[in-house]
Design an enzyme around this catalytic site. Sequence first.
Site, PDB file in Angstrom:
ATOM      1  N   MET A 161      32.294 -21.258-114.614  1.00 54.23           N
ATOM      2  CA  MET A 161      32.397 -20.463-113.382  1.00 54.23           C
ATOM      3  C   MET A 161      32.322 -18.991-113.733  1.00 54.23           C
ATOM      4  SD  MET A 161      35.442 -22.398-111.300  1.00 54.23           S
ATOM      5  CE  MET A 161      36.460 -22.628-112.769  1.00 54.23           C
ATOM      6  N   GLU A 162      31.353 -18.307-113.162  1.00 55.98           N
ATOM      7  CA  GLU A 162      31.252 -16.868-113.387  1.00 55.98           C
ATOM      8  C   GLU A 162      32.434 -16.183-112.709  1.00 55.98           C
ATOM      9  OE1 GLU A 162      28.109 -13.154-112.830  1.00 55.98           O
ATOM     10  OE2 GLU A 162      27.875 -14.964-111.621  1.00 55.98           O
ATOM     11  N   CYS A 182      22.674 -20.756-111.082  1.00 57.00           N
ATOM     12  CA  CYS A 182      23.267 -19.503-110.629  1.00 57.00           C
ATOM     13  C   CYS A 182      22.455 -18.901-109.482  1.00 57.00           C
ATOM     14  CB  CYS A 182      23.354 -18.504-111.771  1.00 57.00           C
ATOM     15  SG  CYS A 182      24.109 -16.930-111.277  1.00 57.00           S
ATOM     16  N   LYS A 190      22.414 -28.075-115.793  1.00 58.03           N
ATOM     17  CA  LYS A 190      23.189 -27.976-114.556  1.00 58.03           C
ATOM     18  C   LYS A 190      22.301 -27.300-113.527  1.00 58.03           C
ATOM     19  CE  LYS A 190      27.717 -26.756-112.669  1.00 58.03           C
ATOM     20  NZ  LYS A 190      27.392 -25.955-111.497  1.00 58.03           N
ATOM     21  N   ASN A 239      29.074 -32.691-108.899  1.00 57.12           N
ATOM     22  CA  ASN A 239      29.764 -31.403-108.850  1.00 57.12           C
ATOM     23  C   ASN A 239      29.643 -30.832-107.441  1.00 57.12           C
ATOM     24  OD1 ASN A 239      28.865 -28.084-109.679  1.00 57.12           O
ATOM     25  ND2 ASN A 239      30.939 -28.846-109.874  1.00 57.12           N
ATOM     26  N   ARG A 270      36.186 -24.939-108.750  1.00 55.84           N
ATOM     27  CA  ARG A 270      37.148 -24.286-107.855  1.00 55.84           C
ATOM     28  C   ARG A 270      38.419 -25.109-107.649  1.00 55.84           C
ATOM     29  NH1 ARG A 270      35.932 -23.846-101.899  1.00 55.84           N
ATOM     30  NH2 ARG A 270      34.179 -25.077-102.637  1.00 55.84           N
TER      31      ARG A 270
END
Length: 324
Positions: free
Chosen positions: A19-20, A103, A142, A202, A227
């Site tokens: 996670m950025e 992303c 991903k 996901n 999250r």
Amino acid sequence: MDLLPKDINGCPYLFLAPMEGVGDRCFRRAMASVGGFDEAVTDFLRVPTNAHVQSLAKAYEATETRPIPLAVQLMGSDISLMAAMAREVEKRGAPRIDLNCGCPSNTVTGRGAGSSLLKEPELLHKVAKSMVEAVSIPVTIKMRSGYEDISLFRENLLAAQESGAKFITLHPRTKVDGYGPPARWDLIAEAKSFLKIPVVGNGDILTINDAIKMFETTSCDALMIGRGSVINPFIFHQIRSHFAGRSYRGSWEDVRTYLETYISEIPPDSSVRLKINKMKQLMGFLFKSNPVLLEKRQLMLTTTYGDFESFLKFALPLLQEGWI
């Protein structure tokens, strides 16, 4: 060798998602202190067209989440540089390399990386294949379900499979969707229906019930949670306990260990403002974990603090009261 083995109770393999922003070293180390997941993945390591791969690879530390394995996620679109970078992180002990095709940031996609690879299945295939051929460890991908739409959904998945990738993690939203509309779990089920390699589900796994529902409705081979783990750091233990026929709830002492580990990883030369903002971000998620804490979230976020210790003295009792 099964890359995604279930545990003795039939619980699927569990990943802590890259996670950025929030998913940095501090968070990964804190989550490793809590445990419950099988493997972590770094937030993306960007490989720009002018990258010096030997220097860039030093950002990856394989022992960071020990004893839990830490895969490295790479993001870029230069075929030769991505292959070279894959070789460098393999030398540094990476157990697996993941190609970021998800992303949605405009600063990323504007440079042809991240989810922009989904506009060109052929390029996605070439980048992934170059990485696969460069290393002896597993390369995985991903990805999102598409860029503007899902018109290339099947083509992208097949391009990924044909590159030699060992499995695919699917976040079933497009780049344009961002993180807004509900994740389309039906697309995970669709991917499972025609791919020969495993699919990791996901997106929108915030509770144990979400995890069980995704596993049952999509037949995915493993779960990746982002999250949901920031809101509830014990979600992995809770999923495992469900499959074992038990219940699980992290104690306040477990929460303290988690937070203390996170704090200890913040660089000591960080400004007071940075320390407070990082903790507000992390605790802002924790305060979403139940209705009692949610009522106090805004108070914790908006109160002014003179120093870091003052923040902790104010916020920790609120969290403890709501947690217990």
